[in-house]
Design a protein around this motif. Structure first.
Motif, short mmCIF file in Angstrom:
data_model
loop_
_atom_site.label_atom_id
_atom_site.label_comp_id
_atom_site.label_asym_id
_atom_site.label_seq_id
_atom_site.Cartn_x
_atom_site.Cartn_y
_atom_site.Cartn_z
N ARG A 60 -12.31 -26.67 -112.08
CA ARG A 60 -12.67 -25.95 -110.85
C ARG A 60 -13.86 -26.60 -110.15
O ARG A 60 -13.91 -26.69 -108.93
CB ARG A 60 -12.97 -24.48 -111.18
N SER A 61 -14.84 -27.09 -110.94
CA SER A 61 -16.01 -27.74 -110.34
C SER A 61 -15.64 -29.04 -109.65
O SER A 61 -16.31 -29.47 -108.71
CB SER A 61 -17.08 -27.99 -111.40
N MET A 62 -14.56 -29.68 -110.09
CA MET A 62 -14.09 -30.92 -109.48
C MET A 62 -13.24 -30.67 -108.24
O MET A 62 -12.88 -31.61 -107.54
CB MET A 62 -13.29 -31.74 -110.49
N GLY A 63 -12.91 -29.41 -108.00
CA GLY A 63 -12.08 -29.10 -106.85
C GLY A 63 -10.61 -29.36 -107.09
O GLY A 63 -9.87 -29.74 -106.17
N CYS A 64 -10.16 -29.18 -108.34
CA CYS A 64 -8.75 -29.40 -108.64
C CYS A 64 -7.87 -28.40 -107.89
O CYS A 64 -8.28 -27.27 -107.63
CB CYS A 64 -8.49 -29.27 -110.14
N LEU A 65 -6.69 -28.84 -107.55
CA LEU A 65 -5.72 -28.00 -106.86
C LEU A 65 -4.74 -27.49 -107.89
O LEU A 65 -3.95 -28.25 -108.46
CB LEU A 65 -5.00 -28.81 -105.78
N PHE A 66 -4.79 -26.20 -108.16
CA PHE A 66 -3.92 -25.61 -109.18
C PHE A 66 -2.62 -25.15 -108.54
O PHE A 66 -2.64 -24.41 -107.56
CB PHE A 66 -4.63 -24.44 -109.86
N VAL A 99 -4.31 -32.64 -109.06
CA VAL A 99 -3.28 -31.62 -108.96
C VAL A 99 -2.93 -31.23 -110.38
O VAL A 99 -2.50 -32.07 -111.17
CB VAL A 99 -2.03 -32.15 -108.22
N ALA A 100 -3.17 -29.99 -110.72
CA ALA A 100 -3.02 -29.55 -112.11
C ALA A 100 -2.21 -28.28 -112.20
O ALA A 100 -2.16 -27.48 -111.25
CB ALA A 100 -4.41 -29.33 -112.74
#
Length: 198
Positions: free
Chosen positions: A32-38, A16-17
């Motif tokens: 984004r490649s790691m699937g972070c939730l912005f 979660v970023a």
């Protein structure tokens, strides 16, 4: 910094970023490649703050219920601390009402703390490279399922998870928040920049 590298190695989770991370060159691409939730950060800082994190809870819930999504990692303090105490947890990390698995990372260091408390990035990297061995202890707590009362009260949920982590890691509970830490670092930078008094 090292916390993130460990989790990337062990689990490759989505974090979660803050939404502005997505625009940082190279870092944003990796996130984004790691699937972070912005998300848009909740302006309230501590778990005791009454402010709202509108929309973030729904997005976290949706993400956690997606069987195809990567694991989701949240840093409830919002930062790395010195390993002796826990700052106040941000309530926005608990308003989703989802179960969590608390994890404590503790660095056993001799000459220089890898927690990167109060020095610049170049100095930090140089000192880390001079310390040839860096040890990390990882404490996994059982999955914490919130009670009905905790699901309706994220402040209580955050407090109880924080207490469980403090007991397991033999950590002190600090009344300070991430904002206090930032103010401390800002004061340090001002002292460094200030001209010497005769």
């Amino acid at each position: 910094m090292w916390d993130i590298l460990f989790y990337m190695y062990a689990y490759y989770p989505g974090f979660v970023a803050n939404s502005n991370i997505a625009t940082v060159p190279m870092v944003g691409c990796i996130a984004r490649s790691m699937g972070c939730l912005f998300i848009q950060r909740d302006k309230g800082d501590a778990a005791t703050d009454g402010s709202k994190a509108t929309g973030n809870a729904d997005r976290v819930q949706e993400r956690c219920r997606d069987p195809k999504a990567t694991r989701l990692l949240i840093f409830p303090e919002g930062t790395t601390t010195n390993g002796s105490s826990l700052l106040q947890f941000k309530r926005s990390a608990f308003i989703s009402q989802m179960a969590v698995q608390p994890v404590i990372l503790h660095y056993n260091w001799r000459d220089f703390s890898p927690t990167w408390e109060s020095v610049s990035a170049p100095v930090f990297l140089c000192l880390m490279l001079c310390q040839w061995v860096n040890r990390l202890n990882v404490i996994y707590l059982p999955v914490y399922h919130p009670s009905k009362k905790e699901r309706s009260d994220p402040v209580l949920y955050a407090k109880n998870v924080r207490n469980a982590m403090a007991n397991a890691g033999q950590l002190q509970l600090s009344e300070l928040t991430l904002s206090d830490k930032r103010a401390y670092h800002a004061a340090l930078r001002e002292d460094i920049k200030a001209p010497k008094q005769d």
